[in-house]
Motif scaffolding. Structure first.
Motif, mmCIF file in Angstrom:
data_model
loop_
_atom_site.group_PDB
_atom_site.id
_atom_site.type_symbol
_atom_site.label_atom_id
_atom_site.label_comp_id
_atom_site.label_asym_id
_atom_site.label_seq_id
_atom_site.Cartn_x
_atom_site.Cartn_y
_atom_site.Cartn_z
ATOM 1 N N ALA A 115 0.816 -1.228 0.000
ATOM 2 C CA ALA A 115 0.000 0.000 0.000
ATOM 3 C C ALA A 115 0.839 1.262 0.000
ATOM 4 O O ALA A 115 0.349 2.327 -0.396
ATOM 5 N N PHE A 120 1.290 0.320 -6.148
ATOM 6 C CA PHE A 120 0.231 -0.439 -5.454
ATOM 7 C C PHE A 120 -0.939 -0.707 -6.384
ATOM 8 O O PHE A 120 -1.408 0.188 -7.092
ATOM 9 N N GLN A 122 -4.566 -2.072 -6.096
ATOM 10 C CA GLN A 122 -5.637 -2.487 -5.177
ATOM 11 C C GLN A 122 -6.411 -3.684 -5.701
ATOM 12 O O GLN A 122 -6.729 -4.616 -4.960
ATOM 13 N N TYR A 183 -3.764 -5.328 2.318
ATOM 14 C CA TYR A 183 -4.328 -3.973 2.275
ATOM 15 C C TYR A 183 -5.593 -3.989 1.426
ATOM 16 O O TYR A 183 -5.532 -4.064 0.198
ATOM 17 N N ASN A 188 -7.835 -3.648 6.586
ATOM 18 C CA ASN A 188 -6.757 -4.614 6.377
ATOM 19 C C ASN A 188 -7.055 -5.919 7.111
ATOM 20 O O ASN A 188 -7.682 -5.929 8.163
#
Ligand SMILES: [Ca+2]
Ligand SMILES: [Ca+2]
Ligand SMILES: [Ca+2]
Ligand SMILES: [Ca+2]
Length: 747
Positions: A115, A120, A122, A183, A188
């Motif tokens: 993260a 990063f 997602q 993450y 989390n």
């Protein structure tokens, strides 16, 4: 029904062999002891087992279920059972290149999953959480207890347990480093340990945190798609093979668990050929009940899951797992310069796979295979069981019990749980294809059926080899010496040119065409010198010896077919400087040599057709020759009477092979130290005692000027027969070797 695909090399090494020791054979008949081998094809293991029970077949090919084991266990039964630890695995394959089980891009865990990194990703973390949720919904203890009735071992990494236990380390999956903070959009989640014990609560926690959420209330039963807010997830396509009851039940179990969790899933329970095309060719799937037959060579870690092995139709890595950390370590497996670095890299690669869970490993069978009592010579091969090339060369019917056998005379009737898809020596993908082809082809290097890690010069096409290096930095170079008495099934001799053609042709066919491409891809070039074939690899690897042990083709046949069918085959160079290219390798797929007649053995000028003989009958050089194939019914083979291996020679080789895993007194009569032995073809206290007597000695400790033919039955004298590890010393390693096989018999 059959589910397993095959990595070609595994079967190859395990399956080939013949003898050639210095012992003069008692008789010199060549080829298998029984004249014919008929394969009867079934569609499921239960029907096949009933056929064995009736005596319609003599030997089976698929692990027997507990019901039949119980039925055949009494000594009064007409069926013999043999146990082995399978070198193979069943799995839930997952497509890692499509939402929600993956994202269509290569993952670099250091950035994609971090993260705080600018890279990063997602969505990639959400997909990782989704795969882990599936793993937590996988109830391996239930599958093994309820479906396999205890005849299997749960697998947590891609290496079969317990057969290949030396290459894995489950403790590393639960140590302090095996913990991640994931993450996720809704909070989390910490995952501790990379052994995913069945835990629906944890699965739900991951799915919720990853924003695969329901709207709430009874009106919304299905989880929504975080990429398509307000809408349910699109239903996941779950291909479940109908041909294997155990895998089918496991697949239905996971699908039910998914449904209970609100994951939309469409079960497609169908034939393996349909699964194969949808999964391995079109890649139109999310989950699939897959499986592999493997070998003792763990470079399949690379061949099956490295990103270099994906991205095309018919790819090994049809999971399309592309993860830079796994790629790094799996390459260190494939190209390991020595055993310690191989072992280290293998455990690292397995650890990363367990962490990122590209697929879900299920089980390796505690296999039991069966044959009719009355057949002698059956060999129970490590990792595979009783149906193997050794058994089929040695099997001879006796009527010791006084009962007559059903079925045709002088014929071994072998059951297949599934039909072949093809008998294509270059392109075939399936276990059954290779189970049939493996009886017909030969290769350079053969192994010891009781110890697959043992390579034995002289029991296959190479009478000897030397391993060295070339180039800077060092790369592997292997010089194989070809035996001079081998023939193809059309009667022509096997020459060094045939060997070089076979290897370079396989390489030139490339990925997606040559199933064995992973073995051939690192050959740089090949020189010939007299009867030697000198193979230069473009890497250094402990696996190189076996890579060159591909099926050897009749080059005359393939050159003629390539010309008649216009594949664009071009060769140049002589003993050195040789190159081979194919303009349109995909055309090779269209040549079906088990039905086609293109090759004309007389090579009549102007003849654009064949010679009236199906080409597969004229191609290969193994102990069995193709006769006929009826779809869904039978494959018939006959013994190759021009095979270089003699019947007595195979028996001698098998006794010697069994010797090296612990049978010290393998020679009836006087052994190497002139001690009288009564041969017993079993590994028992006698053998351990003989090792103990010579324990702590080495080959310098021979009296009478080193002449080992003199009597030396006493304690503390070196006994070459007790040196099972072939290192000129008798010590605890020899004891370990025998101890591992304690209680075994050669049959
Ligand atoms: Ca919904
Ligand atoms: Ca022909
Ligand atoms: Ca013994
Ligand atoms: Ca030793």
């Amino acid at each position: 029904m059959k589910l397993k695909s095959v990595i070609a090399l595994p079967l190859m090494i395990a399956v080939i062999s013949m003898m050639a020791f210095g012992f003069p054979p008692a008789y010199a008949a060549n080829g298998p002891k029984t004249s014919k081998l008929q394969i009867n094809i079934y569609n499921d293991p239960t029907t096949e087992s009933w056929a064995l029970d009736r005596g319609d077949i003599d030997i089976n090919d698929w692990p027997v279920s507990k019901d039949f084991i119980d039925m055949w266990s009494p000594s009064s039964s007409a069926v013999a059972l043999q146990t082995y630890y399978e070198i193979g695995k069943m799995e839930f394959d997952i497509y890692n290149w499509r939402w929600p089980t993956g994202v269509p891009r290569t993952i670099n865990p250091a950035t994609s999953y971090n993260a705080t990194s600018p890279g990063f990703d997602q969505q990639a973390v959400q997909a990782w959480a989704f795969r882990r949720a599936l793993a937590y919904l996988t109830n391996k203890p239930r599958y093994i207890t309820n479906y396999l009735k205890g005849y299997g071992y749960a697998m947590e990494t891609m290496v079969p347990m317990p057969a290949s236990a030396g290459w894995t380390n489950y403790a590393s999956l639960t140590n302090a480093s095996a913990t991640d903070v994931m993450y996720l959009p809704n909070g989390n989640v910490t995952v501790t340990g990379y052994i995913y014990t069945y835990n629906p609560t944890k699965a739900a926690e991951l799915l919720d945190a990853a924003n695969f959420t329901k709207l709430g209330g009874e009106s919304d039963l299905m989880r929504n798609d975080p990429l398509n807010p307000g809408h349910d997830l699109a239903s996941l396509k779950f291909y479940i093979r109908i041909d294997d009851p155990n895998r089918r039940q496991a697949g239905e179990d996971l699908a039910a668990e998914m449904t209970a969790q609100g994951i939309p899933v469409t079960k497609i329970i169908t034939e393996r050929s349909v699964c194969f095309y949808q999964v391995m060719v079109l890649h139109d799937y999310s989950i699939y009940t897959g499986g592999w037959s493997l070998t003792s060579n763990i470079d399949y870690i690379y061949d099956l899951y490295n990103s270099a092995m994906s991205g095309y139709a018919y790819d090994n890595n049809y999971a399309w797992f592309r993860n830079s950390l796994f790629d790094y370590w799996s390459a260190k497996v494939k190209f390991a310069p020595d055993i310690p670095s191989l072992a280290f890299a293998a455990i690292q690669a397995q650890w990363y796979a367990a962490k990122y869970i590209p697929i879900i490993e299920l089980w390796a069978a505690k296999g039991v295979k069966a044959y009719r009592k009355g057949w002698e010579g059956v060999v129970n091969m490590e990792g595979f069981g009783t149906d193997n090339i050794w058994s089929f060369q040695r099997m001879l019917w006796t009527d010791g019990a006084g009962t007559s056998r059903n079925g045709p005379p002088d014929t071994i009737v072998y059951g297949f749980k599934s039909d072949i898809s093809a008998m294509h020596i270059i392109c075939s993908e399936w276990l059954w294809d290779w189970s049939a082809l493996g009886l017909m082809y030969d290769s350079l290097v053969g192994g010891n059926p009781y110890n697959l890690a043992d390579r034995v010069p002289g029991n296959a096409l190479a009478s000897a080899w030397t391993i060295s290096t070339w180039d800077t930095p060092a790369k592997t170079k292997i010089t194989y010496t070809l035996r001079t008495d081998a023939k193809f099934h059309d009667g022509s001799p096997v020459t060094p040119d045939d060997v070089r053609f076979s290897l370079m042709f396989t390489k030139a066919c490339g990925s997606g065409v040559a199933w064995n491409y992973a073995a051939a891809m690192n050959i740089d070039h090949i020189d010939l010198s007299g009867n030697n074939i000198i193979v230069y690899f473009n890497v250094l690897s402990v696996f190189a010896l076996d890579w060159a042990s591909l099926p050897i083709l009749n080059a005359k046949l393939w050159r003629q077919v390539a010309t008649k069918q216009i594949w664009g085959l071009t060769e140049s160079g002589g003993n050195t400087g040789y190159t081979l290219t194919i303009n349109t390798p995909s055309l090779v797929r269209n040549y079906h040599e088990w039905t086609d007649d293109v090759y004309d053995v007389f090579n009549v000028p102007g003849n654009t057709k064949g010679d009236g003989i199906i080409d597969l009958k004229q191609d290969l050089a193994g102990p069995w020759v193709f006769v006929s194939y009826k779809v869904g019914e039978t494959i018939v083979l006959e013994r190759f009477t021009d095979y270089y291996g003699t019947q007595a020679g195979v028996d001698t080789y098998i006794n010697k092979a069994f010797h090296y895993v612990g049978d010290v007194n393998y020679l009836g009569g006087y052994g190497a130290n002139n001690t009288w032995y009564t041969a017993d073809t079993k590994i028992d206290l006698t053998d351990l005692t003989l090792i103990g007597k010579a324990g702590g000695t080495d080959s310098s400790m021979i009296p009478w000027g080193g002449d080992i033919t003199h009597p030396a039955p006493a304690w503390n004298f070196y006994n070459p027969d007790a040196d099972l590890t072939k290192d000129n010393a008798v010590n605890v390693y020899d004891l370990f070797t025998a101890g591992k096989s304690f209680g075994k018999t050669a049959g």
